[in-house]
Write an enzyme that holds these catalytic residues in place. Sequence first.
Site, PDB file in Angstrom:
ATOM      1  N   GLY A 180       0.827  -1.202   0.000  1.00 24.81           N
ATOM      2  CA  GLY A 180       0.000   0.000   0.000  1.00 24.81           C
ATOM      3  C   GLY A 180       0.853   1.240   0.000  1.00 24.81           C
ATOM      4  CB  SER A 181       1.640   3.968  -1.396  1.00 22.06           C
ATOM      5  OG  SER A 181       0.696   4.172  -2.423  1.00 22.06           O
ATOM      6  N   GLY A 182       0.448   5.835   0.728  1.00 23.29           N
ATOM      7  CA  GLY A 182      -0.411   6.960   1.091  1.00 23.29           C
ATOM      8  C   GLY A 182       0.276   8.257   0.758  1.00 23.29           C
ATOM      9  CE1 TYR A 183      -3.732  11.689   0.548  1.00 20.28           C
ATOM     10  CE2 TYR A 183      -3.230  13.913   1.291  1.00 20.28           C
ATOM     11  CZ  TYR A 183      -4.088  13.018   0.703  1.00 20.28           C
ATOM     12  OH  TYR A 183      -5.306  13.451   0.266  1.00 20.28           O
ATOM     13  CB  THR A 184       3.654  10.182   4.465  1.00 27.24           C
ATOM     14  OG1 THR A 184       2.579  11.053   4.807  1.00 27.24           O
ATOM     15  CG2 THR A 184       4.956  10.760   4.967  1.00 27.24           C
ATOM     16  CE  LYS A 185       3.636   7.137   6.953  1.00 24.15           C
ATOM     17  NZ  LYS A 185       2.946   6.775   8.170  1.00 24.15           N
ATOM     18  CG  ASP A 236      -5.616  10.930   8.533  1.00 22.60           C
ATOM     19  OD1 ASP A 236      -6.855  10.873   8.342  1.00 22.60           O
ATOM     20  OD2 ASP A 236      -4.786  10.679   7.652  1.00 22.60           O
TER      21      ASP A 236
HETATM   22  N1  LIG Z   1       2.215  -3.465   8.464  1.00 24.51           N
HETATM   23  C1  LIG Z   1       1.517  -3.375   7.325  1.00 24.51           C
HETATM   24  N2  LIG Z   1       1.106  -4.485   6.677  1.00 24.51           N
HETATM   25  C2  LIG Z   1       0.393  -4.390   5.531  1.00 24.51           C
HETATM   26  N3  LIG Z   1       0.035  -3.237   4.961  1.00 24.51           N
HETATM   27  C3  LIG Z   1       0.404  -2.091   5.554  1.00 24.51           C
HETATM   28  C4  LIG Z   1       1.159  -2.100   6.759  1.00 24.51           C
HETATM   29  N4  LIG Z   1       1.363  -0.819   7.124  1.00 24.51           N
HETATM   30  C5  LIG Z   1       0.748  -0.058   6.193  1.00 24.51           C
HETATM   31  N5  LIG Z   1       0.184  -0.806   5.240  1.00 24.51           N
HETATM   32  C6  LIG Z   1      -0.585  -0.318   4.071  1.00 24.51           C
HETATM   33  O1  LIG Z   1       0.091   0.772   3.487  1.00 24.51           O
HETATM   34  C7  LIG Z   1      -0.729   1.943   3.452  1.00 24.51           C
HETATM   35  C8  LIG Z   1       0.112   3.172   3.686  1.00 24.51           C
HETATM   36  O2  LIG Z   1       0.713   3.154   4.970  1.00 24.51           O
HETATM   37  P1  LIG Z   1       0.616   4.416   5.927  1.00 24.51           P
HETATM   38  O3  LIG Z   1      -0.813   4.648   6.291  1.00 24.51           O
HETATM   39  O4  LIG Z   1       1.571   4.279   7.051  1.00 24.51           O
HETATM   40  O5  LIG Z   1       1.140   5.576   4.927  1.00 24.51           O
HETATM   41  P2  LIG Z   1       0.703   7.109   4.848  1.00 24.51           P
HETATM   42  O6  LIG Z   1       1.444   7.673   3.694  1.00 24.51           O
HETATM   43  O7  LIG Z   1       0.870   7.762   6.173  1.00 24.51           O
HETATM   44  O8  LIG Z   1      -0.846   6.977   4.513  1.00 24.51           O
HETATM   45  P3  LIG Z   1      -1.985   8.110   4.638  1.00 24.51           P
HETATM   46  O9  LIG Z   1      -1.810   9.025   3.507  1.00 24.51           O
HETATM   47  O10 LIG Z   1      -3.225   7.270   4.530  1.00 24.51           O
HETATM   48  O11 LIG Z   1      -1.841   8.742   5.978  1.00 24.51           O
HETATM   49  C9  LIG Z   1      -1.792   1.701   4.526  1.00 24.51           C
HETATM   50  O12 LIG Z   1      -2.998   2.335   4.183  1.00 24.51           O
HETATM   51  C10 LIG Z   1      -1.939   0.200   4.540  1.00 24.51           C
HETATM   52  O13 LIG Z   1      -2.921  -0.211   3.602  1.00 24.51           O
END
Ligand SMILES: Nc1ncnc2c1ncn2[C@@H]1O[C@H](COP(=O)(O)OP(=O)(O)OP(=O)(O)O)[C@@H](O)[C@H]1O
Length: 464
Positions: free
Chosen positions: A110-115, A241
Site C-alpha cells: 500500500g501507499s499513502g500521502y507520505t509512505k 487522521d
Molecule cells: N504493516 C503493514 N502491513 C500491511 N500493509 C500495511 C502495513 N502498514 C501499512 N500498510 C498499508 O500501506 C498503506 C500506507 O501506509 P501508511 O498509512 O503508514 O502511509 P501514509 O502515507 O501515512 O498513509 P496516509 O496518507 O493514509 O496517511 C496503509 O494504508 C496500509 O494499507
Amino acid sequence: MSSIKSPFCVVLFLALLITSLMVFLKIWYCGLQECAHATELLSGHRSLLHELRERRQEISNLRKAADHQYFVRKPDLEKGTKRNGDIRSSSMDEVGCEELKNVQVVDFLGSGYTKTVLKALLPQGVPVALKSVNSQGTDMRKCLEDYKDPFSCQELVSFKLRKEVILLQRFQHTNIVKLRGHCQDNALVGGVTVVLEQGIPLQMIQLLQSPWEERFRVCYGLVRLLQYLSSSPLGSVALLDFQPRQFVLVSGELKLTDLDDASMEEPACRSDADCAVRFPLRNFSVPCSSRGVCEGLNEKRNLYNAYRYFFTYLLPHQAPPTLMPLVNQIMNSTGELRHGVNEILDSFEKIFHLYKSGRHLENLPPSIIRGYAVLKGVGSEGNTDLRCWPSYDQQGCALSVHDAAEAAHICNSHPQCTSFSLSDRKTWTGRVIASFRSGFARLRPDVNSVVYVRKARMSGAPPL
Ligand SMILES: Nc1ncnc2c1ncn2[C@@H]1O[C@H](COP(=O)(O)OP(=O)(O)OP(=O)(O)O)[C@@H](O)[C@H]1O
Ligand SMILES: *[C@@H]1O[C@H](CO)[C@@H](O)[C@H](O)[C@H]1NC(C)=O
Ligand SMILES: *[C@@H]1O[C@H](CO)[C@@H](O)[C@H](O)[C@H]1NC(C)=O
C-alpha cells in the site's frame, strides 16, 4: 576645520554606498527578470530550513519525552556483533540495516500521502512490511513544488517515519503493529526504512461481509487500543487522521499502523470555547481546565471517530438478538459521547464474556438435540447446496456455534437443513465452526468431526 565632515555625514555616505552596492549586486546577481524568482527561492529556502529545524526539535522533544532506556543502548552497534542463525525472538526492533541488505521484496502492500509499504521476506522467510518515504506521494510532491530541493524534502518527509519509529518503540499493545526493526542510512539523511509485522490492509467492504463475531473483534480491539492511548506512556494520544486505512488486520486482529498523525498533547485553551471538536454531524466540547488544557478531548475525539468510522458499520448488523440491548447501549453512549473509554470497554467486555460463554443463549432447550442422530468420528462430504451468508467458508454454510444445541437450533430454522457437522476448527472466541448441509453424498472417517443428522429428514440420507 571645514575639511572634517560631521559624523552624521559619514554615516549617511556609508549608508548610501551600501544601499547602491546592494542594488547593483542584486541586479547583477539575478538579472532583471529572474530577480523576483530568486528572492522567492531564497525565502522559500528559509522557510524550508525553518520547517526542518522545527521537525528536528519535535523529534528531539519526543525522544526526551520517551523513555531514555532505548536510546542509551545503541541497538545498531550491538547488532553488528550478532551473527546469522540467531533465533529471533518476538522482541522488538531487532532488524537493522545489515539484515535489510538480504531481504527479498515480494509484493506491494500500500501507499499513502507520505509512505510506501512493501512486503518483504527476511532471510529466514519471515514476511515483514517495509515502510519508506513515498517519493511519488503528495507530501513529497508538495515539498518539491514549494522548495525544489530533493535532498531537504527527503529529509523533511522522512521525519514522519522517524516519529513513527519513536512512537512504536514506546507503544506496545496488541492493537498496535509491532516494530520489527528500522534502518536509518546516515549517508542519506532521509533514508529511513521501518520494518513492521505484516498485516492485511483493512478492507471495510470485505469486513462488512464477514460474520458478526469478526466484526465485533475489530471493534473490541479498537476500544482496547483507545483505552491504551487515553493513558499511554506518552500521555493521552489523539489520532488526528482517524480512518480505516490507518489500520491493518493481523490474523483477524485490528492493528494501528499509521502513527505519524498522532498528537501527544491535549489542546491548550483559554476558555471553554477553545475546547470544541467539530464533526459533520455533531460538535463536542470539554471544559477548559485550570491548567489551560482541554482535558479529555483527545479521548473523546478518538471515541467519536471509532463510532462514526467503525461501530456504525460493523457493530449492530446481525448481532445476536439477546446482545442487542448492550450493543445499542454502546452505540448510544459513543454516538452521544456520554461515557468515557473505560465504561465503553466495560460494555465490550460484558458482551465478550456473554458471547464466549454462550450465556447469551440460555433459553435454548437442551432437548433440541434429541431430534438428531449423532454419528461420531465421521465427516460428511460432497453435495452441499445449502448456502448461508456470511459463511466462514467460501462454499457451503459454515457458522460459528457455542455447542451442538445452538447448531441444532440454527438447522431447525432452515427447512432445507438436513444435517450439520462440528469440526475442531474454532473462532477467536473459542466457538466451534459448524457446517450445515442440505444432504450429503458420502460419509468419511474423521476422528475430529461429529455429524448430526436431523431425524425427521433422515429419509434423504444415504444408507450407512
Ligand atoms: N504493516 C503493514 N502491513 C500491511 N500493509 C500495511 C502495513 N502498514 C501499512 N500498510 C498499508 O500501506 C498503506 C500506507 O501506509 P501508511 O498509512 O503508514 O502511509 P501514509 O502515507 O501515512 O498513509 P496516509 O496518507 O493514509 O496517511 C496503509 O494504508 C496500509 O494499507
Ligand atoms: C458545529 O459548530 C459550528 C461552529 O460553531 C456550527 O457552524 C455548526 O452548525 C455546528 N454543527 C452542528 C452539527 O451542530
Ligand atoms: C440514544 O438514546 C436516546 C434516548 O434514550 C435517543 O433519544 C438518542 O437518539 C439515542 N442516540 C443514539 C446515537 O442512538
